[in-house]
Motif scaffolding. Structure first.
Motif, PDB file in Angstrom:
ATOM      1  N   LEU A   1       0.980   4.187  -2.792  1.00 24.49           N
ATOM      2  CA  LEU A   1       0.799   5.416  -2.401  1.00 24.49           C
ATOM      3  C   LEU A   1       2.006   6.418  -3.222  1.00 24.49           C
ATOM      4  CD1 LEU A   1      -0.929   5.356   0.900  1.00 24.49           C
ATOM      5  CD2 LEU A   1      -2.030   5.865  -1.104  1.00 24.49           C
ATOM      6  N   THR A   2       3.123   5.958  -2.741  1.00 25.67           N
ATOM      7  CA  THR A   2       4.404   6.594  -3.194  1.00 25.67           C
ATOM      8  C   THR A   2       4.346   6.686  -4.532  1.00 25.67           C
ATOM      9  OG1 THR A   2       5.647   5.873  -1.359  1.00 25.67           O
ATOM     10  CG2 THR A   2       7.069   6.616  -3.091  1.00 25.67           C
TER      11      THR A   2
ATOM     12  N   THR B   1       0.804  -1.113  -0.178  1.00 26.32           N
ATOM     13  CA  THR B   1       0.009  -0.195  -0.053  1.00 26.32           C
ATOM     14  C   THR B   1       0.968   1.060   0.013  1.00 26.32           C
ATOM     15  OG1 THR B   1      -1.705  -1.176   1.232  1.00 26.32           O
ATOM     16  CG2 THR B   1      -1.854   1.221   1.118  1.00 26.32           C
TER      17      THR B   1
ATOM     18  N   LEU C   1       1.626   6.902  -6.361  1.00 27.07           N
ATOM     19  CA  LEU C   1       0.627   7.910  -7.008  1.00 27.07           C
ATOM     20  C   LEU C   1       1.146   9.194  -6.530  1.00 27.07           C
ATOM     21  CD1 LEU C   1      -2.178   8.088  -7.903  1.00 27.07           C
ATOM     22  CD2 LEU C   1      -2.891   7.614  -5.630  1.00 27.07           C
ATOM     23  N   ALA C   2       1.648   9.356  -5.633  1.00 29.44           N
ATOM     24  CA  ALA C   2       2.252  10.980  -5.030  1.00 29.44           C
ATOM     25  C   ALA C   2       3.210  11.088  -6.072  1.00 29.44           C
ATOM     26  CB  ALA C   2       2.627  10.708  -3.772  1.00 29.44           C
TER      27      ALA C   2
END
Length: 357
Positions: free
Chosen positions: A42-43, A38, A45-46
């Motif tokens: 998220l990394t 996860t 996505l950021a």
């Protein structure tokens, strides 16, 4: 055909023994792996969002630069357009000024050409022809002045000047023209011509007096300015006697007995007196216009209407009314229906002289 021998029965298949199952990882290691996955997602996505923001910011910066360049270009184009428009206006003004100068020069050339043609024509005529043409022009101009002013003096002055010029010329063939001028002069002097300037001045004087005319149903001024009052108590009388005499005097002023021959004059309200005077002024102005238009019949009719209005609605016993009525009678007597004098005989003699007969 021989039959085949029967197939042997199938041998029973032997299934392999299943492999032993792998041991399951403990729950704590599975949660840690899930959290790492996860966090990694998220990394990513950021990072993708940051990268897209950077690209979008670069694109916005490029658009801003492009817009700034376009705005600068538009400003430069506008300045250039204004400069061109100013130059076009200057060129248009210069063109208009040059056109005006050219038109002025053209009119001067046309005037010079006309003057040159007149000079050539005047040089081609003889001295007698010039004299006849000048006399005819002067008489026609004087005839027009007589028609405009209603006075025969311009025509008489032109006839006298023409006779003097013909006398100085001393040409025998112009003797008939001098005789015609003398005959027309005598006829004009004996003709009855309306003195229009004098009548206009008299009408203006009458119009100024209309505002001071008293109407027929107005209270006489002498009734308001009587000096001693009848039955006035002496100064040393009692207060009640003075009060009684004042009341009686005011009561006598409420009733006035007078004789008015025209019943319409009695119905004129005080506020309508202004319109009555203005109507009389309009009738007098109509007389003025008729005199200027040389319509003497209409002028006499308007004078008669103004006189009837004066006698019908205004006080006939007033000195101002009587003075205005006398002046209107004089105007009526001075307005004549005679036609303005003409110099037909002189014009015929001039035409004969111009023809060389």
């Amino acid at each position: 055909m021989s039959s085949l021998p029967p197939a042997p029965p199938p041998e029973p298949s032997v299934l392999p023994a299943p492999a032993p199952a792998a041991p399951l990882p403990p729950p704590e290691s599975r949660a840690t792996g899930l959290a790492r996955a996860t966090l990694f997602a998220l990394t990513l996505l950021a990072a993708a969002a940051l990268l897209s923001s950077v690209m979008l910011w670069q694109r916005l910066s490029a658009i801003q630069e492009q817009l700034a360049r376009q705005s600068a270009d538009s400003g430069a184009n506008a300045i250039e357009a204004r400069a061109l428009a100013r130059q076009a206006q200057d060129v248009a003004r210069d063109t208009a000024a040059r056109q005006t100068v050219l038109e002025t020069r053209l009119s001067e050339v046309a005037l010079q050409r006309t003057q040159l043609e007149d000079l050539i024509q005047s040089l081609s005529r003889t001295r007698d022809e010039n004299l006849v043409v000048d006399v005819e022009s002067a008489l026609r101009l004087a005839q027009q002045q007589t028609q405009l002013t209603g006075s025969a003096e311009p025509l008489l002055a032109a006839l006298r000047t023409a006779d003097q010029r013909l006398e100085r010329a001393a040409q025998p063939r112009l003797a008939r023209l001098r005789a015609a001028i003398a005959h027309d002069t005598e006829r004009i002097r004996s003709a009855a011509v309306t003195d229009v300037p004098g009548l206009l001045a008299r009408l203006d004087d009458i119009v100024r007096q209309v505002d001071e005319l008293p109407v027929a149903n107005a209270v006489p001024a002498r009734a308001l300015t009587e000096s001693p009052r009848r039955g006035t108590a002496p100064a040393d009388a009692a207060w009640w006697q003075r009060w009684r005499d004042a009341v009686l005097e005011e009561a006598r002023g409420l009733v006035r007995v007078s004789r008015i021959d025209q019943p319409e004059a009695m119905l004129v309200a005080p506020e309508q007196a202004f319109f009555l005077r203005e109507n009389l002024k309009l009738k007098l102005l109509n007389v003025r216009l008729s005199l200027l238009a040389r319509q003497n019949d209409a002028a006499r009719a308007d004078v008669a209407t103004a006189t009837a209005t004066l006698n019908k609605y205004f006080d006939p016993s007033s000195r101002r009314t009587q003075s205005v009525a006398t002046q209107l009678q004089q105007v009526q007597a001075q307005v004549r229906s005679a036609e303005l004098p003409r110099v037909d005989e002189t014009m015929a003699a001039l035409a004969t002289a111009a023809a060389g007969k």
